[in-house]
Design an enzyme around this catalytic site. Structure first.
Site, PDB file in Angstrom:
ATOM      1  N   HIS A 190      11.172  12.579  12.194  1.00 36.51           N
ATOM      2  CA  HIS A 190      10.860  11.648  11.110  1.00 36.51           C
ATOM      3  C   HIS A 190      10.556  12.416   9.817  1.00 36.51           C
ATOM      4  O   HIS A 190       9.388  12.742   9.540  1.00 36.51           O
ATOM      5  CB  HIS A 190       9.647  10.792  11.483  1.00 36.51           C
ATOM      6  N   PRO A 194     -16.998 -14.500  -5.540  1.00 40.25           N
ATOM      7  CA  PRO A 194     -16.622 -13.919  -4.236  1.00 40.25           C
ATOM      8  C   PRO A 194     -17.010 -12.440  -4.124  1.00 40.25           C
ATOM      9  O   PRO A 194     -17.438 -11.984  -3.059  1.00 40.25           O
ATOM     10  CB  PRO A 194     -15.100 -14.101  -4.193  1.00 40.25           C
ATOM     11  N   GLY A 243      -6.896   1.755   1.036  1.00 38.51           N
ATOM     12  CA  GLY A 243      -6.258   3.041   1.287  1.00 38.51           C
ATOM     13  C   GLY A 243      -5.794   3.703   0.005  1.00 38.51           C
ATOM     14  O   GLY A 243      -5.995   4.915  -0.192  1.00 38.51           O
ATOM     15  N   LYS A 254     -13.121 -15.174 -11.670  1.00 40.41           N
ATOM     16  CA  LYS A 254     -14.352 -15.579 -10.978  1.00 40.41           C
ATOM     17  C   LYS A 254     -14.951 -14.378 -10.229  1.00 40.41           C
ATOM     18  O   LYS A 254     -14.278 -13.730  -9.419  1.00 40.41           O
ATOM     19  CB  LYS A 254     -14.073 -16.718  -9.997  1.00 40.41           C
ATOM     20  N   CYS A 275      15.518   9.198  13.796  1.00 40.20           N
ATOM     21  CA  CYS A 275      15.080   8.925  15.164  1.00 40.20           C
ATOM     22  C   CYS A 275      16.089   7.999  15.868  1.00 40.20           C
ATOM     23  O   CYS A 275      17.152   8.449  16.266  1.00 40.20           O
ATOM     24  CB  CYS A 275      13.666   8.358  15.170  1.00 40.20           C
ATOM     25  N   GLU A 277      10.356  11.364   6.866  1.00 43.28           N
ATOM     26  CA  GLU A 277       9.597  10.573   5.888  1.00 43.28           C
ATOM     27  C   GLU A 277       8.106  10.923   5.873  1.00 43.28           C
ATOM     28  O   GLU A 277       7.424  10.717   4.861  1.00 43.28           O
ATOM     29  CB  GLU A 277       9.771   9.070   6.145  1.00 43.28           C
TER      30      GLU A 277
END
Length: 550
Positions: free
Chosen positions: A508, A195, A24, A192, A383, A510
């Site tokens: 909210h 993988p 993300g 490494k 909230c 935020e």
């Protein structure tokens, strides 16, 4: 003759080796440096879970539920997208397998497929194509993150769908970027690459050869490792980007820009080469790295496992701190430890009670609201944080503990918070007041001083509301209702006078905060916490710290 409209360019971001690498953040950072070149950029998350949306997923397991302006309950990565590219996304930016299969089955029932056998290919993949293409319309670049890791059973349809996109829209309009991890072996003191090689091999077996590799590691990628990755993964060296762990995630776009990968991508997608305008973002990073003063903020939480549960809350607090040139030190306080909560609250300069559902930890949150009110500690409720503030104040006014939310105690004598009438008897899942709703502020309020305007729009996610049967008695005893819905029926913000900062919102805030543009309520909350002094009680709104950095 009208000019031919340019086609949307698609960038698909996949991940391998392990989950939690930061796809993300990688996708959002890529979006940031491309938008900084003047391109219109949109983003989309395709989650392989069979849920219909993220609304009923356990936050302790999957992180916060991020709500878009049009009311979609989505994965937390959409919060990263919004904060990085500074764009309010919509429902189309979140696609989850449950929606895909539900639509395919509905189409089959309606006869859309004309009696054909319904299969993953072409019916499920075609529905995925439709949603991706629809979301990317009208944008120069559409970045699509595929959730999970390559090889996950539930993600196979998405991998196949994006493989087919190259044929559908043209090879010159598609780029595949793959994020891998390089572990470091302390014993041999080496990184490494095997993988990562295996992950790319798995992706190629699915028919996708990545054009770009983003390489996550806690150590620098050396020349030998770069040569090996290029040879075994068949990716040009200039298209392999080392992303060593950064001091702050907001530094990732700048590190990405330094590698020249944006120019490489523009060349591949036949987009014009442009210079990125990242001066403001660079200034933000300088500010983040230079702050040395701190303020302690207690977050009264019931999910204590990992930070993702309250991601947007924490990022909003940090952004507010950067506005005031101060580092916010977040202290997790367990809402269930009611007997010890006051001792922990004595060590913070501000108290934040976030949203949540259910009865667990509610009494601890009520105790925190009471402590903030009685000890003049700056308080921000969000909230459920507003609801517990109302419950605590009502218990004081009514002189009884028989006060609660109907969600917590359906038979309580004084349900000062109750379910919205149109939600009675409705099943869970996408049935709440969700997304943007307008609020009208009282001019004589801290909220108005913060926003600087009478009319605001904020995002909601809740079923329960302030019970208007108690509005008059609580207001007459000092509760300030500073924000209401335009029709005056729904209480959106409450606050207290004669307190340094005691503000709580039903919405909210935020979700609308940005790292370089702190949300007004968070900004003023941190401002009050920074100037907090328990022996000094603010008596007028003039003492609010709301306009400029400290």
């Amino acid at each position: 003759m009208a000019a031919k409209k340019a086609k949307t360019k698609y960038i698909f971001v996949t991940g391998g080796v392990v989950s939690g690498l930061g796809k993300g953040i990688t996708a959002a950072s890529l979006g940031k440096i491309l938008k900084a070149r003047g391109f219109s950029v949109n983003m989309q998350k395709c989650d392989p879970y069979l849920n219909t949306d993220a609304g009923t997923l356990n936050p302790a397991e999957h992180g916060e539920v991020f709500v878009t302006r049009d009311g979609a309950e989505t994965d937390l990565d959409l919060g990263h997208y919004e904060r990085f590219i500074d764009k309010e996304l919509e429902r189309s930016s979140s696609t989850i397998s449950g929606q895909i299969y539900s639509q395919v089955i509905a189409n089959e029932r309606k006869g859309v497929y004309l009696g054909k056998t319904v299969q993953i290919i072409p019916h499920v993949t075609s529905e995925i194509h439709r949603r991706i293409i629809e979301a990317g319309k009208k944008f120069d670049i559409h970045i699509v993150e595929i959730g999970g890791t390559v090889g996950d059973y539930e993600a196979m349809a998405f991998i196949e769908a994006i493989r087919q996109m190259k044929r559908l829209v043209g090879e010159e309009n598609v780029l595949y970027a793959h994020l891998v991890f390089l572990p470091y072996l302390q014993a041999s003191k080496e990184i490494k690459t095997k993988p990562a090689q295996n992950s790319v091999r798995d992706l190629r077996e699915a028919g996708i050869s990545p054009n770009v590799l983003f390489v996550r590691s806690d150590h620098p990628l050396n020349a030998e490792g770069l040569d090996k990755m290029s040879l075994y993964c068949d990716v040009a060296k200039e298209a392999i980007v080392g992303l060593e762990t950064a001091e702050t995630v907001y530094e990732v776009p700048l590190r990405m820009e330094e590698t020249g990968i944006a120019d490489y991508i523009c060349n591949h997608l036949q987009l014009p080469k442009r210079k990125a305008k990242l001066a403001e973002w660079s200034h933000l990073i300088d500010k983040i790295k230079s702050v040395d003063k701190t303020v302690n903020i207690g977050v009264i939480a019931k999910y204590m496992n990992h930070e993702d549960t309250y991601m947007s809350i924490f990022e909003s607090l940090r952004a507010a701190g950067w506005h005031h040139n101060i580092k916010v030190m977040i202290r997790w306080i367990n809402a269930e430890n009611v007997d010890y909560i006051e001792k922990e609250l004595a060590e913070v300069q501000g108290i934040l009670v976030p949203g949540g559902f259910g009865s667990r930890g509610v009494e601890g949150k009520i105790a925190a609201a009471r402590y903030a009110r009685k000890n003049n500690v700056p308080y921000l409720g969000i909230c459920l944080g507003m609801q517990v503030a109302v419950i605590e104040f009502a218990r004081e006014v009514l002189k009884t503990k028989a006060v609660n939310s109907a969600e917590i105690d359906p038979d309580v004598a004084h349900p000062v918070v109750h379910i919205m009438p149109d939600q009675v008897g409705v099943e869970m899942g996408g049935t709440m007041r969700l997304g943007d709703y307008p609020t009208k502020l009282s001019k004589k309020s801290r909220a108005y001083l913060a926003y600087g305007t009478l009319n605001i729009v904020e995002r909601h996610r809740h079923r329960y509301e302030f019970n208007n049967d108690y509005r008059e008695i609580l207001q007459s005893n000092g509760l300030v209702i500073s924000g209401l819905s335009p029709d005056g029926k729904l209480v959106e913000i409450i606050e207290l006078n004669n307190h340094p900062f005691y503000v709580a919102s039903q919405f909210h805030p935020e979700f609308k905060s940005r790292p370089n543009r702190a949300h007004p309520l968070f900004r003023d909350f941190i401002g009050a916490a920074t100037h907090y002094n328990r022996t000094k009680i603010a008596t007028t709104p003039k003492t609010i710290y709301n306009k400029t950095a400290a």
